[in-house]
Enzyme design. Structure first.
Site, mmCIF file in Angstrom:
data_model
loop_
_atom_site.group_PDB
_atom_site.id
_atom_site.type_symbol
_atom_site.label_atom_id
_atom_site.label_comp_id
_atom_site.label_asym_id
_atom_site.label_seq_id
_atom_site.Cartn_x
_atom_site.Cartn_y
_atom_site.Cartn_z
ATOM 1 N N CYS A 385 0.826 -1.202 0.000
ATOM 2 C CA CYS A 385 0.000 0.000 0.000
ATOM 3 C C CYS A 385 0.867 1.262 0.000
ATOM 4 O O CYS A 385 1.402 1.619 -1.031
ATOM 5 C CB CYS A 385 -0.986 -0.043 1.171
ATOM 6 S SG CYS A 385 -2.433 0.965 0.864
ATOM 7 N N HIS A 514 -3.537 -4.969 0.493
ATOM 8 C CA HIS A 514 -2.930 -5.504 1.715
ATOM 9 C C HIS A 514 -2.992 -7.030 1.701
ATOM 10 O O HIS A 514 -3.917 -7.619 2.261
ATOM 11 C CB HIS A 514 -3.666 -4.979 2.945
ATOM 12 C CG HIS A 514 -3.468 -3.520 3.180
ATOM 13 N ND1 HIS A 514 -2.411 -3.027 3.910
ATOM 14 C CD2 HIS A 514 -4.171 -2.441 2.752
ATOM 15 C CE1 HIS A 514 -2.474 -1.703 3.930
ATOM 16 N NE2 HIS A 514 -3.543 -1.324 3.238
ATOM 17 N N GLU A 516 -1.455 -9.014 3.380
ATOM 18 C CA GLU A 516 -1.270 -9.572 4.728
ATOM 19 C C GLU A 516 -2.580 -10.023 5.370
ATOM 20 O O GLU A 516 -2.572 -10.842 6.272
ATOM 21 C CB GLU A 516 -0.535 -8.579 5.634
ATOM 22 C CG GLU A 516 -1.291 -7.295 5.994
ATOM 23 C CD GLU A 516 -1.012 -6.143 5.024
ATOM 24 O OE1 GLU A 516 -0.667 -6.416 3.854
ATOM 25 O OE2 GLU A 516 -1.169 -4.985 5.438
#
Ligand code: GLN
Length: 542
Positions: A385, A514, A516
């Site tokens: 990001c 993202h 993650e």
């Protein structure tokens, strides 16, 4: 429907979220479908407006909910996909009651804090319960018992228990300190916590004893007597090296059997094999994988809050585990690189560098310098990001020669706005609409064939979660491409840049989303895995 409530005693940050998630996992391992819900006491509507150093990471769900980081634990441990139904705050509860009152839905009655607020909490819990045909809902109450703020949530539990005593179990996750000066585990604070529950009209059915060491027999006995439980309901939950051991540890105490019995549910066959294999792999990993995370959200006073990037850290761990490596993650303060460029040399000690998501100007030039260093020295780089946006700024300045190029988030007057506001965001900001107005949640992206990322994913269509207001400015695409930058992922219509990557570099990838949030211990995210692979082949200087 069966309900397990999880409350905390003595202090926060003792792993209540991970314990809740682990309870979810062990019940799944017995063949039960679960849902998990987090109740936050804050008046905030969601976590999107909370400062990560205070509240921890903002976890983004598929539907764009900006939630407490515990939803990340739920997803990682149980693989359920959380949405706004899995997250309840005091703010949401009051907001909907007040809206209904304004719509005359109470038909002239007084709207009362009790029972209307707890009833609304229960209504929301049941919405989550109906999701995915759950058989058991596990509800974690934020904060610790005895706090003024969570009393209405405890009241909701009391009302539910009264109505359905056989369907509700209450777990207290408590902390048992071992003061250095005494060298003995103390149970008294937990006894007070259990009594605070009593004062709210509740009796804990189980106490999970979080402590440095396992609880011994005399203290187990003492707690049982003083808190009004049987000894088998006192569950040892001592510190572990990896959080992924916790479901296995709970099962050593037969917790799933005990919970099922308490809820009058039939025990089904147990299957935790994959999980056990994972724990063994994590334990057995010896060779280190050294990753540096460059960011700004680090200090709060004398303490470091790793919580701000918990999903990033866990994603690195998942990828490392898959490669049989022991992750060594170091937080690097980007401001140090602003004061003195020589500090950048420390980046040589790492096999991979990550610049994660972020906002605002503090430490930003340091991040840009770190990215330049990773690019020039060919250190594997992964930008998430903001880390992608700043990689674009760095490339513009140092490769394309666009002096002072910037993101308009920091310099609205820059001559070269390589990162600028998305059009719909202009309207939001003009009206001061900040809460839940970013580009949020899952969006699809198409990947260029033969790109590094398409190879990593093994497909050319993906869906990832987002949380941003700014985007790559398409006016600069051609110039970047000429200099070797590849736009290997875009929105399906090609308009929005989702991924950038560099050709002559072992691994230089920036993503507007993202990744993650979608990494799982048993299924590491493909990009984290590719990054970790590239990192693990980088030669180390000791
Ligand atoms: N601040 C940037 C934006 O709003 C990046 C956001 C992020 O990293 N989550 O676009």
């Amino acid at each position: 429907m069966k309900y397990i409530f999880v409350t905390g005693g003595v202090m926060s940050s003792v792993g209540k979220g991970v314990s809740t998630a682990s309870i979810g996992r062990i019940l799944q391992s017995r063949g039960y479908r679960v849902q998990l819900v987090k109740c936050d006491m804050y008046v905030n509507i969601d976590a999107g407006t909370m400062r990560p150093t205070e509240h921890g990471e903002v976890f983004v769900g598929e539907d764009g909910i900006e939630a407490d980081q515990d939803l990340g634990n739920y997803e990682r441990f149980t693989d359920i996909t959380t949405t706004r139904d899995n997250y309840i705050t005091t703010g949401q509860v009051y907001q909907s009651i007040i809206e209904r009152e304004r719509n005359l839905e109470f038909a002239g009655a007084n709207v009362e804090v009790v029972p209307d607020i707890p009833n609304e909490i229960i209504r929301r819990i049941n919405i989550a319960a109906r999701k995915g045909k759950a058989e058991v809902v596990i509800i974690e109450i934020g904060g610790t018992v005895g706090e003024y703020q969570n009393i209405l949530f405890l009241e909701a539990i009391r009302m539910m228990k009264l109505k359905h005593p056989e369907d509700v179990a209450l777990v207290l996750v408590s902390y048992l300190p071992i003061p250095k000066s005494v060298g003995e585990m103390k149970t008294k604070p937990t006894q007070y916590a259990a009594r605070s529950l009593n004062a709210a009209g509740l009796q804990a059915d189980f106490i999970l004893c979080r402590a440095e060491r396992p609880i011994d027999a005399p203290r187990r006995r003492k707690l049982a007597i003083n808190c009004g439980l049987e000894e088998w309901a006192i569950i040892s939950a001592s510190d572990v090296e990896s959080i992924y051991e916790i479901p296995i540890n709970f099962e050593r105490e037969n917790l799933s059997d005990k919970l099922l019995k308490k809820l009058f549910l039939k025990p089904r066959e147990r299957d935790l094999k994959n999980w056990q294999k994972l724990a063994r792999r994590i334990r057995g990993a010896a060779e280190p994988l050294k990753i540096g995370i460059v960011g700004k959200y680090f200090g709060t006073g004398d303490f470091t809050l790793a919580d701000s990037y918990i999903s990033v850290i866990e994603s690195i761990r998942h990828a490392a585990a898959a490669l049989g490596r022991r992750p060594e993650i170091t937080w690097l303060n980007s401001e140090a690189y602003e004061k003195d460029r020589r500090a950048l040399k420390e980046l040589d000690n790492f096999q991979g560098i990550i610049v994660p998501g972020g906002f605002g100007s503090r430490g930003i030039e340091g991040k840009i310098r770190a990215i330049q260093y990773a690019r020039e020295k060919k250190i594997p780089y992964f930008g998430l990001c903001y880390g992608m946006q700043l990689a674009a700024v760095e490339f513009a300045r140092n490769v394309c020669g666009l002096k002072d190029a910037h993101t308009t988030e920091i310099n609205p007057k820059t001559r070269y706005p390589v990162i600028h506001l998305m059009p719909e965001q202009l309207k939001h900001l003009a009206r001061k609409l900040y809460g839940a107005t970013m580009r949020l949640g899952a969006y699809p992206a198409k990947l260029e064939k033969d790109s590094l990322v398409a190879k990593a994913y093994g497909v050319t269509r993906v869906s990832e979660r987002h949380r941003h207001r700014y985007e790559f400015n398409n006016d600069y695409r051609a110039r970047f491409e000429k200099k070797g930058m590849r736009f290997s992922g875009t929105s399906p219509d090609g308009e929005l840049v989702e991924i950038i990557e560099l050709k002559d570099h072992p691994f230089f990838v920036g993503v507007q989303f993202h990744p993650e949030f979608k990494s799982r211990p048993l299924a590491p995210h493909p990009l984290f895995l590719a990054f970790a692979k590239a990192a693990s082949t980088k030669r180390q200087k000791d």
